[in-house]
Design an enzyme around this catalytic site. Structure first.
Site, PDB file in Angstrom:
ATOM      1  N   GLU A 523       0.809  -1.219   0.000  1.00 18.13           N
ATOM      2  CA  GLU A 523       0.000   0.000   0.000  1.00 18.13           C
ATOM      3  C   GLU A 523       0.843   1.271   0.000  1.00 18.13           C
ATOM      4  O   GLU A 523       0.303   2.371   0.103  1.00 18.13           O
ATOM      5  CB  GLU A 523      -0.963  -0.017   1.181  1.00 18.13           C
ATOM      6  CG  GLU A 523      -1.994  -1.130   1.053  1.00 18.13           C
ATOM      7  CD  GLU A 523      -2.862  -1.288   2.293  1.00 18.13           C
ATOM      8  OE1 GLU A 523      -2.586  -0.596   3.293  1.00 18.13           O
ATOM      9  OE2 GLU A 523      -3.792  -2.109   2.248  1.00 18.13           O
ATOM     10  N   LYS A 635       5.482  -1.116   2.075  1.00 20.19           N
ATOM     11  CA  LYS A 635       4.853  -1.301   3.383  1.00 20.19           C
ATOM     12  C   LYS A 635       4.930  -2.763   3.802  1.00 20.19           C
ATOM     13  O   LYS A 635       5.110  -3.085   4.967  1.00 20.19           O
ATOM     14  CB  LYS A 635       3.387  -0.855   3.329  1.00 20.19           C
ATOM     15  CG  LYS A 635       2.643  -0.975   4.656  1.00 20.19           C
ATOM     16  CD  LYS A 635       1.193  -0.557   4.505  1.00 20.19           C
ATOM     17  CE  LYS A 635       0.443  -0.694   5.823  1.00 20.19           C
ATOM     18  NZ  LYS A 635      -1.013  -0.426   5.674  1.00 20.19           N
TER      19      LYS A 635
END
Length: 837
Positions: A523, A635
């Site tokens: 993300e 991430k």
């Protein structure tokens, strides 16, 4: 392997010390329990999560009975939620409109004690002994306190708490007060409290939003209106019942308590209730040697529309049945249920006792998240906290379902049926986004998309393939033909239709199939073209859907005709899926010898993680998304996860080069990352690093490594712990109809043992440094692969296989790439190639 000039070993992931992860003075080692020997208020949110009791439908946080000093009081029912309008600063067509948030239901945990009118408050009490114990075999949370009052009275207080696995709607508590020295009046106030409108220091979920450096999107939405509207309040003897309706979602709830009071002294018992509080008060006088014991039965029933009075009748029937059975029999039932769970699911590890304890805590959380989940999904936090608002994500299919599929297939089937029941809304969502087929919501409770940030939400189209991956794994492991021909086939058809319509054939150059404008698991990189994970998983989805339709058409023509009639399946569609699968574009960079995460990822500047201050982590709370999106920084594992889920399409050398490229730029800001990195690190030879990542996943909640264990258990990570042990260190793979093992036992481990269920067989696996023993307890015989050979395993005798040399073990970890990314790929003397040689 020669690192580039100026590189250095990573410093952002220092070796994790298992033995110091928990303070042994406060949390002594017990392989079958989590024990706390000293109370503390500095980490209440964490311990409330660690000592939660739940069964998948109901969860009670580990708040103290007294109800004071709490980070987040909480009692939750799976799927019981309120809705609220999402306010977009700038709205657009197709944005999510209605948010959904798990609701705090009335709290039955409150049992307040007063001795000679002095309240027991653990944080202030003069105690000679304190112990809180969550027993993994009994499923009971027990607390024992030896209390000396200001007047010199000595009292032993013993309490227990459990959420039943056999009685899905029941929580059972006992509270026992024994006077050791002195004589005094004793009062116990047992309550069922709606904290939203009642009293007792209620902590509103999401109250921390907006505080600190940035709003935390992982927190729940804070309500500004009364959520639970009273619908009934009644008292019958010592039984009290409350009923409610959610203001916006219209979900209904009834809850009730009843008490059994036992004492050798005279006792006065009274019960009263209003809209928000039901209270049973017991008054007596105890002399030295006398005991007062209260057994509290609490039950909850919820619905999407059944009136509260009818739910109250269900509560009455549950209480009648359970009281008639008795608390001791119910505790025995609980133990029996868990005995069976551990027989199917336990994993034994030949390393430290602390590691074994942590492994069992994680497995116990999987029992608490999935045990009685029927009719619902598994939320990111299960029913243990308010994190992520109680939403269901892809976590279930990718991280939790493998555990269920191979230890309790019925639970896996239930979870797949839950997705199937979401299909009507998924079809609506696809149409809203101008696509054919069905698109499952990225985050949801009721089936509607609840992600207000589409770039890191709706754009994660890979969720469709995640569902089909879980479906395919379940069918391979169980051979459930009936499910495949009905609900499973519809899931496969509608998701394949989505990808067939979403992608396109590029008009220039080779006729390749591309998927643009999507977000993969990472993300920190959003709305990109040809995300590798998405393309690989979509290709898998298309292939498996086509294969399933071809097999059903051949083996069960009636089922195929039903699909033609019910979902409009056409033979031409299957051919379209096959064509798209064959033409799917899989990005690969010849110069670097790695698979790009997407078509532009390798052109970005590399984020300098080693020089990013710890106080600036996680990045999502300290940097604008655009800053993050401009860099090569992850991430969580994306390409690395793809190489695990679709590993048969990568060579070992490709896996190693990809891992060496992406691991140094992966922040681990997501709890979903460490287990995937551990699995691939083990597979490509980074043994010590694999164990380090495993330990981080193992202790992500126990040691609060993400800093948000207060919001609830990271359920996906608990599933990832099982997967790392079984599919990482034991190297289990189940593809193309063959279960096989390629073990990578961590150095220093003496054994690893577990049980798998597959096609009606029960296989025990015991791995040692130089051998693997396969014992078939029932079913079979079966063919099992070990390394490059296959072995016939039967119930006659265990099969023992000596393990060959497992290949080179790489010390250390991949070098940092901060200096590599600033060098143009076509620059002379570029030594990136040497890095991946």
């Amino acid at each position: 392997m020669t690192p580039p000039p100026g590189s250095e070993p990573r410093t952002d992931a220092a070796a994790f010390d298992v033995e110091s992860a928990l303070d042994p003075g406060r949390f002594p080692v017990d392989e079958w329990a989590l024990v706390e020997s000293e109370p503390s208020t500095h980490d209440l949110g964490v311990t409330e999560t660690l000592f939660v009791v739940a069964n998948g439908y109901m969860g009670l946080r580990g708040n103290v009975e007294e109800g004071r000093e709490a980070h987040t009081q909480g009692t939750f029912l799976n799927g019981f939620h309120e809705t609220w309008p999402i306010q977009h600063a700038e709205d657009a067509f197709g944005f999510a409109k209605v948010g959904q948030t798990l609701v705090h239901v009335p709290d039955p945990k409150l049992i307040k004690l007063y001795v000679d009118d002095e309240p027991l408050l653990i944080a202030e009490a003069d105690t000679d002994f304190y112990e809180r114990r969550l027993d993994f075999r009994s499923g009971i949370l027990e607390r024992t306190v030896m209390w000396r009052t200001a007047a010199g009275l000595r009292i032993r207080v013993r309490s227990t708490r459990q959420v039943s696995f056999t009685e899905r709607h029941l929580a059972l508590m006992t509270f026992e007060v024994t006077m050791l020295e002195g004589t005094a009046p004793v009062t116990v106030s047992s309550q069922l409290l709606n904290r939203q409108e009642g009293h007792d220091e209620y902590h509103v979920p999401g109250a921390a939003l907006g505080e600190g450096d940035a709003a935390d999107p992982r927190q729940a939405h804070a309500f500004e209106h009364r959520v639970l509207l009273p619908r009934l309040s009644r008292v019958e003897g010592s039984r009290a019942t409350l009923g409610y309706r959610c203001a916006n979602s219209a979900m209904t709830l009834a809850c009730a308590t009843d008490h059994i009071v036992e004492t050798s002294s005279d006792a006065d018992v009274s019960t009263e209730a209003n809209d928000d509080v039901a209270k049973t008060v017991v008054r007596t006088r105890l002399a030295a040697g006398q005991t007062l014991k209260i057994t509290k039965y609490a039950t909850f029933h919820s619905s999407r529309g059944v009136p509260a009075p009818e739910l109250a009748d269900r509560c009455a029937r549950t209480l009648d049945r359970c009281i008639d059975r008795g608390s001791e029999a119910l505790a025995a039932d609980q133990r029996s249920w868990l005995d069976e769970f551990w027989d199917r699911s336990d994993v034994t590890v030949g390393t430290t006792a602390r590691t074994q304890q942590a492994v069992r805590w994680n497995l116990f959380q999987l029992a608490q998240a999935t045990g009685r989940v029927e009719g619902h999904g598994v939320a990111a936090k299960g029913v243990t906290g308010t994190g992520y608002g109680g939403h269901y994500f892809w976590d279930t299919e990718v991280y939790v379902m493998p555990f269920c599929t191979y230890t309790n297939p019925q639970q896996a089937r239930n979870l797949l049926r839950f997705r199937y029941l979401m299909l009507p809304k998924a079809r609506e969502r696809a149409a809203e986004l101008s696509q054919r087929g069905a698109l499952f919501p990225w985050r949801t409770i009721n089936g509607d998309e609840a992600s207000a940030y589409y770039a890191a939400g709706t754009a994660q189209y890979h969720i469709n393939a995640d569902v089909v991956h879980a479906l395919s794994q379940y069918i391979e492991a169980t051979g459930d033909w009936d499910f495949l021909c009905s609900e499973g086939a519809e899931l496969a058809i509608e998701t394949a239709r989505l990808y067939s319509d979403l992608g396109f054939y590029k008009p220039n150059g080779p006729s390749t199939f591309h998927i643009f404008g999507v977000t993969g698991p990472d993300e920190y990189t959003t709305v990109v073209n040809d995300n590798l994970f998405t393309n690989l998983m979509a290709r898998f989805n298309l292939r498996r859907a086509a294969e399933a339709m071809e097999v059903i058409r051949e083996e069960d023509p009636e089922a195929y005709q039903r699909l033609q009639r019910v979902v409009g399946l056409r033979d031409e569609e299957v051919e379209e899926w096959r064509a798209a699968e064959a033409a799917m574009f899989i990005p690969y960079d010849e110069e670097l010898g790695v698979h790009p995460q997407d078509d532009a990822f390798l052109d970005k500047e590399v984020w300098d993680l080693p020089d990013t201050p710890a106080e600036k982590r996680p990045l999502l709370l300290h940097y604008h998304p655009l800053v993050i999106y401009r860099h090569q920084v992850l991430k969580q594992a994306d390409v690395v996860l793809a190489m695990f889920l679709q590993g048969e399409y990568f060579t070992r050398e490709e896996k190693r080069r990809n891992f060496e490229y992406y691991d140094p730029i992966t922040t681990g800001d997501s709890s979903l990352s460490a287990c995937a990195q551990a699995i691939l690190a083990a597979e490509v030879g980074y043994g010590a690093l694999a164990e380090e990542y495993f330990n981080r996943a193992l202790f992500v909640d126990l040691a609060d490594l993400q800093g948000n264990a207060c919001d609830g258990v990271h359920v996906a990570s608990t599933g990832g712990v099982w997967t790392t042990l079984v599919q990482g260190f034991a190297g289990m793979r189940d593809v193309w109809g063959v279960m096989a093992f390629d073990p990578r036992l961590p150095r220093g481990w003496t054994h690893l043992g577990f049980t798998l269920h597959r096609l009606g067989c029960r296989l025990r696996v015991d791995l040692e440094p130089h051998s693997i023993t396969l014992t078939l307890a029932e079913g079979g015989p079966v063919w099992i692969g070990v390394g490059t050979r296959r072995y016939k395993v039967s119930t006659d005798a265990p099969t023992v296989v000596a393990l060959d040399d497992q290949g080179p073990v790489i010390d250390g970890r991949p070098p940092r790439l901060a200096d590599v990314g600033v060098v143009p790929h076509d620059a002379p003397d570029n030594d990136v190639g040497d890095l991946h040689a």
